[in-house]
Design an enzyme around this catalytic site. Structure first.
Site, PDB file in Angstrom:
ATOM      1  N   ASP A   1      35.956  32.651  40.047  1.00  0.00           N
ATOM      2  CA  ASP A   1      35.785  31.381  40.726  1.00  0.00           C
ATOM      3  C   ASP A   1      36.596  30.303  40.024  1.00  0.00           C
ATOM      4  O   ASP A   1      37.207  30.534  38.994  1.00  0.00           O
ATOM      5  CB  ASP A   1      34.312  31.031  40.971  1.00  0.00           C
ATOM      6  CG  ASP A   1      33.601  30.405  39.803  1.00  0.00           C
ATOM      7  OD1 ASP A   1      32.396  30.166  39.933  1.00  0.00           O
ATOM      8  OD2 ASP A   1      34.226  30.149  38.750  1.00  0.00           O
TER       9      ASP A   1
ATOM     10  N   MET B   1      28.733  17.780  38.372  1.00  0.00           N
ATOM     11  CA  MET B   1      29.362  17.444  39.659  1.00  0.00           C
ATOM     12  C   MET B   1      29.224  15.943  39.933  1.00  0.00           C
ATOM     13  O   MET B   1      28.771  15.180  39.092  1.00  0.00           O
ATOM     14  CB  MET B   1      28.745  18.264  40.807  1.00  0.00           C
ATOM     15  CG  MET B   1      28.834  19.753  40.527  1.00  0.00           C
ATOM     16  SD  MET B   1      28.021  20.791  41.743  1.00  0.00           S
ATOM     17  CE  MET B   1      26.347  20.843  41.144  1.00  0.00           C
TER      18      MET B   1
ATOM     19  N   LYS C   1      39.885  30.230  45.210  1.00  0.00           N
ATOM     20  CA  LYS C   1      40.974  29.867  46.110  1.00  0.00           C
ATOM     21  C   LYS C   1      42.028  30.961  46.029  1.00  0.00           C
ATOM     22  O   LYS C   1      42.648  31.159  44.991  1.00  0.00           O
ATOM     23  CB  LYS C   1      41.585  28.529  45.681  1.00  0.00           C
ATOM     24  CG  LYS C   1      42.488  27.920  46.692  1.00  0.00           C
ATOM     25  CD  LYS C   1      42.743  26.460  46.298  1.00  0.00           C
ATOM     26  CE  LYS C   1      43.706  25.776  47.237  1.00  0.00           C
ATOM     27  NZ  LYS C   1      45.088  26.150  46.989  1.00  0.00           N
TER      28      LYS C   1
HETATM   29  N1  SAH Z   1      27.437  27.241  36.281  1.00  0.00           N
HETATM   30  C1  SAH Z   1      28.219  26.167  35.723  1.00  0.00           C
HETATM   31  C2  SAH Z   1      28.116  24.901  36.545  1.00  0.00           C
HETATM   32  C3  SAH Z   1      28.678  25.037  37.931  1.00  0.00           C
HETATM   33  S1  SAH Z   1      28.597  23.536  38.845  1.00  0.00           S
HETATM   34  C4  SAH Z   1      27.787  25.939  34.275  1.00  0.00           C
HETATM   35  O1  SAH Z   1      26.750  26.439  33.840  1.00  0.00           O
HETATM   36  O2  SAH Z   1      28.531  25.283  33.557  1.00  0.00           O
HETATM   37  C5  SAH Z   1      30.197  22.879  38.567  1.00  0.00           C
HETATM   38  C6  SAH Z   1      30.122  21.669  37.658  1.00  0.00           C
HETATM   39  O3  SAH Z   1      30.015  22.098  36.311  1.00  0.00           O
HETATM   40  C7  SAH Z   1      31.351  20.813  37.658  1.00  0.00           C
HETATM   41  O4  SAH Z   1      31.381  19.936  38.752  1.00  0.00           O
HETATM   42  C8  SAH Z   1      31.193  20.064  36.371  1.00  0.00           C
HETATM   43  O5  SAH Z   1      30.223  19.068  36.463  1.00  0.00           O
HETATM   44  C9  SAH Z   1      30.624  21.136  35.477  1.00  0.00           C
HETATM   45  N2  SAH Z   1      31.659  21.816  34.674  1.00  0.00           N
HETATM   46  C10 SAH Z   1      31.995  23.107  34.695  1.00  0.00           C
HETATM   47  N3  SAH Z   1      32.932  23.370  33.775  1.00  0.00           N
HETATM   48  C11 SAH Z   1      33.174  22.210  33.143  1.00  0.00           C
HETATM   49  C12 SAH Z   1      34.024  21.831  32.061  1.00  0.00           C
HETATM   50  N4  SAH Z   1      34.817  22.699  31.451  1.00  0.00           N
HETATM   51  N5  SAH Z   1      34.015  20.548  31.660  1.00  0.00           N
HETATM   52  C13 SAH Z   1      33.207  19.647  32.254  1.00  0.00           C
HETATM   53  N6  SAH Z   1      32.390  19.953  33.281  1.00  0.00           N
HETATM   54  C14 SAH Z   1      32.374  21.218  33.706  1.00  0.00           C
END
Ligand code: SAH
Length: 407
Positions: A33, A170, A55
């Site tokens: 993803d 998000m 994508k």
């Molecule tokens: N399952 C993921 C979250 C998925 S929702 C987890 O546990 O991290 C997607 C959101 O995660 C993004 O919109 C952002 O808010 C956050 N996110 C994921 N990777 C990130 C990163 N490297 N830096 C900052 N925010 C991140």
């Protein structure tokens, strides 16, 4: 066979679990993803089918239903399927929906937890999500919902009153509405806020402000997704902690173009010094089909790269004892180290890993000797010509070819 829902961690490829990486390396099908990073797919075995659910080239992202169907379809073939998801699969990752779909279709699955960006991105940005005396609890909330819509499921009033640390995933675009809702609910406009964009990734950036100012600052700085927003006094601890900023290569992004098999040592040292390393191999080595080598017919075997010892061992029959009584020369300390890995201590090692240096080291001792040069297909003639001029009978065995690799 099983479908593995694997947490990829927050982005830095070093932050996947040991079990997760092992599964990625063994997968027949790897379903990616958008947030799973572009470095981990490089770990896949040759021939692994890569499916980008985030994508596909020239296509829009798969819908969740399409992704579920894709996992079920490949799961049913008996292939080993690894679904790599950013962070932890079960933290706002819709991993639980994929698990439900697999369960409903009767496909076995296993969940491998990951380091969630909700905690790791703040921590990489120097923000502890708890700190004694400042936050006794932590709330992780999606910023996906518009707080001004009447049907919102999030009770922003309650969150504002609860205090503690609030981590928003998000919703970078809704920052203004969310901070307004929190202030309206009673949280002070002076509350420190930190945003960590692309946490743990080479382009990580931290932006700070207060609940009253952060939306304007974020807009001015062009803050974009993916980002984690931290609301709470813990953000102020960052100044004192700032651990990552103090390393000598902090803030540097370095691309390592070496072939993957050779890049690890360099990558590790650069990472230890604080650099963010992008692995971008421009070459790869491809073993060639070679006739068995009868090592005993040579007086000296010259090994000209760290790629060679493992291939040489295979060509002599897989048993290092076949080299008994044969002198071995290594081009440079890296090659000597690779020889040690197959249990061979080089008799001669040139100081520098170039043909000129090795020729200089060898030329006075090869007269009348039968010499085998084990090397790449497209190497220079300097070494064979030079050794022949010094009186050796030279044979060449090309064990591998170097190809351009498009990352
Ligand atoms: N399952 C993921 C979250 C998925 S929702 C987890 O546990 O991290 C997607 C959101 O995660 C993004 O919109 C952002 O808010 C956050 N996110 C994921 N990777 C990130 C990163 N490297 N830096 C900052 N925010 C991140």
């Amino acid at each position: 066979m099983t479908v593995y829902l694997v947490g990829a961690g927050p982005g830095d490829p070093g932050l996947i679990t040991v079990r997760g990486l092992d599964l990625v390396r063994r997968a027949d099908v790897l379903v990616l993803d958008r947030l799973a990073g572009d470095q981990l797919p490089l770990e896949a075995k040759p021939g692994c089918l890569l499916i980008n659910a985030g994508k596909a080239p020239g296509k829009v992202a798969m819908t969740q239903e399409e992704t579920n169907a894709c996992l079920v379809e490949h799961g049913l073939t008996g292939a080993m399927v690894v679904r790599l998801k950013g962070g932890d699969p079960f933290v706002f990752g819709r991993g639980s929906e994929e698990a439900e779909a697999l369960h409903a279709a009767g496909v076995d699955y296993e969940v491998v937890p990951g380091i969630s960006s909700s905690i790791a991105a703040p921590s990489a940005g120097g923000i502890p999500v708890t700190h004694r005396g400042m936050a006794t609890h932590l709330t992780i909330v999606t910023g996906h919902e518009d707080p001004t819509k009447p049907d919102t499921q999030t009770d922003w009033d309650a969150l504002a009153k609860a205090g503690g640390t609030l981590v928003l995933l998000m919703g970078v675009g809704r920052l203004g509405k969310i901070s307004d809702a929190l202030i309206a609910g009673g949280r002070s406009a002076e509350t420190p806020v930190g945003i960590v964009e692309r946490g743990t990734l080479p382009t990580q950036r931290v932006t700070t402000g207060t609940l009253g100012t952060i939306a304007a600052i974020a807009a001015e700085q062009g803050v974009t997704s993916p980002a984690v927003t931290v609301v709470g006094d813990v953000v102020s601890v960052r100044e004192a902690i700032g651990w990552a900023d103090r390393l000598p290569l902090a803030g540097r992004v370095i691309a390592v173009t070496r072939a993957r098999a050779q890049a690890d040592g360099l990558t590790r040292r650069l990472t230890d010094l604080g650099a963010k390393v992008i692995s971008a191999p421009t070459i790869r080595t491809v073993p060639l089909d070679v006739a068995p080598i009868d090592a005993g017919t040579f007086d000296l075997i010259v090994v000209t790269s760290p790629n060679t010892p493992a291939l040489l061992l295979a060509a002599i029959g897989g048993d290092a004892r076949a080299l008994h009584g044969v002198e071995v020369a290594a081009i440079g300390p890296g090659t000597a180290a690779a020889l040690r890995e197959i249990g061979v201590v080089a008799d001669v090692v040139s100081e520098r890993a170039v043909a000129e240096a090795l020729l200089e080291t060898l030329q006075d001792r090869v007269a009348g000797k039968r010499v085998l040069i084990a090397r790449a297909e497209e190497a220079r003639d300097l070494l064979p010509d030079g050794l022949a001029n010094a009186g050796a009978t030279v044979e060449i065995s090309a064990l591998y070819r170097t190809e351009f690799a498009v990352p």
